[in-house]
Design an enzyme around this catalytic site. Structure first.
Site, PDB file in Angstrom:
ATOM      1  N   GLN A   5     -49.303  33.041  82.576  1.00 25.50           N
ATOM      2  CA  GLN A   5     -48.814  31.713  82.189  1.00 25.50           C
ATOM      3  C   GLN A   5     -47.904  31.665  80.957  1.00 25.50           C
ATOM      4  O   GLN A   5     -46.866  30.998  80.969  1.00 25.50           O
ATOM      5  CB  GLN A   5     -50.003  30.758  81.949  1.00 25.50           C
ATOM      6  N   ASP A  15     -51.439  29.277  76.049  1.00 27.57           N
ATOM      7  CA  ASP A  15     -50.428  29.881  76.932  1.00 27.57           C
ATOM      8  C   ASP A  15     -49.115  29.102  76.897  1.00 27.57           C
ATOM      9  O   ASP A  15     -48.099  29.590  76.431  1.00 27.57           O
ATOM     10  CB  ASP A  15     -50.953  29.908  78.367  1.00 27.57           C
ATOM     11  N   GLU A  52     -55.770  32.360  77.622  1.00 26.76           N
ATOM     12  CA  GLU A  52     -55.722  31.007  77.050  1.00 26.76           C
ATOM     13  C   GLU A  52     -56.903  30.634  76.145  1.00 26.76           C
ATOM     14  O   GLU A  52     -56.749  30.319  74.973  1.00 26.76           O
ATOM     15  CB  GLU A  52     -55.643  30.000  78.216  1.00 26.76           C
ATOM     16  N   GLY A 112     -55.189  11.635  61.929  1.00 28.77           N
ATOM     17  CA  GLY A 112     -54.282  11.188  60.870  1.00 28.77           C
ATOM     18  C   GLY A 112     -54.932  10.176  59.947  1.00 28.77           C
ATOM     19  O   GLY A 112     -56.159  10.029  59.924  1.00 28.77           O
ATOM     20  N   GLY A 113     -54.101   9.464  59.211  1.00 32.30           N
ATOM     21  CA  GLY A 113     -54.600   8.535  58.209  1.00 32.30           C
ATOM     22  C   GLY A 113     -54.974   7.166  58.760  1.00 32.30           C
ATOM     23  O   GLY A 113     -55.483   6.316  58.024  1.00 32.30           O
TER      24      GLY A 113
HETATM   25  N1  COA Z   1     -43.767  48.221  87.786  1.00 31.75           N
HETATM   26  C1  COA Z   1     -44.711  49.119  87.424  1.00 31.75           C
HETATM   27  N2  COA Z   1     -45.729  48.840  86.592  1.00 31.75           N
HETATM   28  C2  COA Z   1     -45.791  47.588  86.115  1.00 31.75           C
HETATM   29  C3  COA Z   1     -44.841  46.606  86.439  1.00 31.75           C
HETATM   30  C4  COA Z   1     -43.791  46.975  87.321  1.00 31.75           C
HETATM   31  N3  COA Z   1     -42.859  46.085  87.685  1.00 31.75           N
HETATM   32  N4  COA Z   1     -45.175  45.447  85.796  1.00 31.75           N
HETATM   33  C5  COA Z   1     -46.304  45.714  85.107  1.00 31.75           C
HETATM   34  N5  COA Z   1     -46.663  46.995  85.269  1.00 31.75           N
HETATM   35  C6  COA Z   1     -47.803  47.694  84.675  1.00 31.75           C
HETATM   36  C7  COA Z   1     -47.728  47.797  83.190  1.00 31.75           C
HETATM   37  O1  COA Z   1     -46.828  48.830  82.842  1.00 31.75           O
HETATM   38  C8  COA Z   1     -49.178  48.067  82.833  1.00 31.75           C
HETATM   39  O2  COA Z   1     -49.432  49.438  83.073  1.00 31.75           O
HETATM   40  P1  COA Z   1     -50.205  50.409  82.035  1.00 31.75           P
HETATM   41  O3  COA Z   1     -51.384  49.662  81.534  1.00 31.75           O
HETATM   42  O4  COA Z   1     -50.544  51.588  82.911  1.00 31.75           O
HETATM   43  O5  COA Z   1     -49.269  50.768  80.964  1.00 31.75           O
HETATM   44  C9  COA Z   1     -49.950  47.323  83.908  1.00 31.75           C
HETATM   45  O6  COA Z   1     -48.982  46.933  84.884  1.00 31.75           O
HETATM   46  C10 COA Z   1     -50.738  46.096  83.539  1.00 31.75           C
HETATM   47  O7  COA Z   1     -50.122  45.271  82.577  1.00 31.75           O
HETATM   48  P2  COA Z   1     -51.024  44.350  81.628  1.00 31.75           P
HETATM   49  O8  COA Z   1     -50.144  43.486  80.853  1.00 31.75           O
HETATM   50  O9  COA Z   1     -51.958  45.239  80.869  1.00 31.75           O
HETATM   51  O10 COA Z   1     -51.819  43.443  82.689  1.00 31.75           O
HETATM   52  P3  COA Z   1     -53.373  43.054  82.731  1.00 31.75           P
HETATM   53  O11 COA Z   1     -53.522  42.312  83.997  1.00 31.75           O
HETATM   54  O12 COA Z   1     -54.250  44.226  82.527  1.00 31.75           O
HETATM   55  O13 COA Z   1     -53.569  42.084  81.474  1.00 31.75           O
HETATM   56  C11 COA Z   1     -53.125  40.111  80.147  1.00 31.75           C
HETATM   57  C12 COA Z   1     -53.182  40.735  81.554  1.00 31.75           C
HETATM   58  C13 COA Z   1     -52.532  38.736  80.277  1.00 31.75           C
HETATM   59  C14 COA Z   1     -54.555  40.030  79.586  1.00 31.75           C
HETATM   60  C15 COA Z   1     -52.263  40.996  79.231  1.00 31.75           C
HETATM   61  O14 COA Z   1     -51.022  41.184  79.834  1.00 31.75           O
HETATM   62  C16 COA Z   1     -52.060  40.431  77.825  1.00 31.75           C
HETATM   63  O15 COA Z   1     -52.935  40.463  76.972  1.00 31.75           O
HETATM   64  N6  COA Z   1     -50.844  39.937  77.544  1.00 31.75           N
HETATM   65  C17 COA Z   1     -50.456  39.437  76.234  1.00 31.75           C
HETATM   66  C18 COA Z   1     -51.058  38.100  75.923  1.00 31.75           C
HETATM   67  C19 COA Z   1     -50.768  37.076  76.977  1.00 31.75           C
HETATM   68  O16 COA Z   1     -49.645  36.779  77.308  1.00 31.75           O
HETATM   69  N7  COA Z   1     -51.855  36.478  77.468  1.00 31.75           N
HETATM   70  C20 COA Z   1     -51.785  35.263  78.242  1.00 31.75           C
HETATM   71  C21 COA Z   1     -51.493  35.480  79.617  1.00 31.75           C
HETATM   72  S1  COA Z   1     -51.296  33.871  80.299  1.00 31.75           S
END
Ligand code: COA
Length: 415
Positions: free
Chosen positions: A16, A167, A138, A246-247
């Site tokens: 998001q 988010d 979030e 607020g106030g």
């Molecule tokens: N091709 C190949 N690999 C891809 C890719 C693509 N097009 N797009 C993503 N990936 C891979 C990444 O390289 C990563 O691989 P690695 O861990 O082996 O290096 C993997 O996909 C997963 O990415 P990640 O961001 O860790 O996803 P997740 O599902 O594990 O975590 C979140 C999701 C949201 C918790 C995390 O991305 C996060 O903390 N983001 C920052 C804060 C944030 O925006 N949070 C709110 C989300 S609404």
């Protein structure tokens, strides 16, 4: 000509926070190229599914005005395509877990080597510090940013809010950082990194609660209901129910029909400037001169009495009648509107804030259009792309790959 026309966004966002940012840039006319893993795509496409086989509303409502390119960046040719995109685009936006972009081989140094004008914009859960490596969603951001500890009633647990301030709120902050960096680049000729940590975004939106934290040192927070109830303050800003931040004291009050309608309430603000009008409306003209009620300071310890008396009046009116009676008298009130009422509100349709969109897999659905209106850059809300819908188009038109090269990459599983 749209405000951001000509700006190319390499959109590496998912879920998001990041997608809301790039969607806004798309609304303003940027060319947003969303990069997704082949066959998988943004995880939200298949989360909270309501129409079997179709992209979810979760995805469609966060990804309008974008093109979708599938790319496996862990393959050799996938990496090469990404390098060419980095050279071609103005802004790269990502919200991977910390370190994921580096592991992919795209460190900030490498990105600058490829394109010194590139702006790299990231959402992370936390900024540098003890929690910088944590994944965040979030509600974690709402809790870590000071919103949850200050939301809810004093005698209940901390509460998260329905508004996605962690988010979508951080997405907004990031969008501002990006356009500011684009403006800076006009003068400096260089790109820069833009970081919007979710904790910081939530704390920014909870700024008034840090204000109250410091005011506590000077004594009780007199506009909080608990002051009038004689309940002592602790060390930290407490939860304040529906008290105004607020106030001018305010509360949510019941309206006619509240017993059967969960949204039959109004917000009512006892703005000092219109106190006399309030006294007349609620049938308490004697309060205008009464020592206990005539000044804001006199009313503060009696807010429960003030608001329960006003509520006796609001309970005889619908929330819309309260609005119709109070508005001409300059008394600030607002109905508690349900999502159903908002979805059906004609004026929001007319301004493009609520938009009906047609989608090939799911048919018609409602979405929120652009909440910011630019007089010279009207927004046309376009449906979200299907997974990989624009892969061939982007590879040939933006990067100049031939059809044979694209076919070879597809064979290899790179796109
Ligand atoms: N091709 C190949 N690999 C891809 C890719 C693509 N097009 N797009 C993503 N990936 C891979 C990444 O390289 C990563 O691989 P690695 O861990 O082996 O290096 C993997 O996909 C997963 O990415 P990640 O961001 O860790 O996803 P997740 O599902 O594990 O975590 C979140 C999701 C949201 C918790 C995390 O991305 C996060 O903390 N983001 C920052 C804060 C944030 O925006 N949070 C709110 C989300 S609404």
């Amino acid at each position: 000509m749209k405000a951001l026309e000509g700006v190319k966004i390499l959109d590496f966002t998912h879920v998001q926070s990041g997608p809301t940012c790039t969607q806004l840039l798309g609304f303003f006319g940027a060319d947003v190229i969303k990069v997704e893993r082949p066959g998988v795509g943004d995880a939200t496409r298949k989360q909270l599914v309501d129409v079997e086989g179709a992209d979810s509303l979760y995805f469609t409502m966060l990804n309008h005005n974008k093109r979708s390119l599938t790319l496996n960046t862990k393959t050799e040719s996938g990496k090469q395509v990404l390098e060419r995109l980095v050279k071609e685009c103005d802004v790269m936006v990502e919200n991977f877990a910390p370190g994921a972009l580096d592991r992919m081989g795209f460190t900030w140094e490498r990105i600058q080597e490829l394109n010194p004008k590139m702006i790299l914009a990231s959402v992370k859960g936390f900024g540098p510090g003890p929690y910088e490596d944590c994944k965040v969603y979030e509600n974690i951001a709402q809790c870590a940013g000071g919103s949850a500890s200050t939301t809810g009633f004093r005698d209940g647990p901390p509460l998260v809010t329905g508004a996605q301030i962690g988010d979508s709120g951080t997405g907004l902050h990031l969008a501002l950082g990006i356009v500011t960096a684009l403006y800076h680049r006009e003068k400096s000729g260089r790109g820069q990194k833009v970081l919007a940590p979710m904790q910081d975004g939530v704390l920014n939106l909870s700024r008034v609660k840090l204000r109250d934290q410091q005011r506590l040192q000077a004594g009780p927070l007199k506009e909080y209901s608990q002051y009038g109830e004689g309940i002592e303050f602790g060390e930290a800003t407490p939860r304040a129910g529906n008290d105004s931040g607020g106030g001018q004291p305010g509360r949510i009050l019941k309206c006619l029909g509240w017993e059967n309608d969960p949204d039959s309430y109004t917000y009512f603000i006892t703005q000092a400037a219109v106190w006399e009008n309030i006294c007349d409306v609620i049938g308490k003209p004697e309060w205008k001169e009464h020592e206990d009620f005539k000044t804001p300071a006199a009313r503060l310890p009696r807010l429960n009495q003030v608001f329960s008396t006003i509520e006796e009046w609001t309970m005889t009116k619908t929330k819309y009648e309260v609005m119709d009676i109070c508005n001409p008298l300059n008394i600030p009130v607002g109905p508690i509107l349900s999502m159903k009422e908002l979805a059906e509100e004609p004026s929001l349709r007319e301004t493009g804030t609520i938009v009906e969109v047609d989608h090939p897999e799911r048919g018609k659905y409602l979405t929120v259009g652009c909440p910011v209106k630019l007089s010279d850059s009207p927004v046309n809300v376009e449906r979200s792309p299907l997974l990989g819908e624009h892969t061939d188009e982007v590879l040939s038109d933006v990067l100049g790959y031939s059809a044979a090269e694209v076919a070879a990459m597809r064979e290899e599983g790179a796109v």
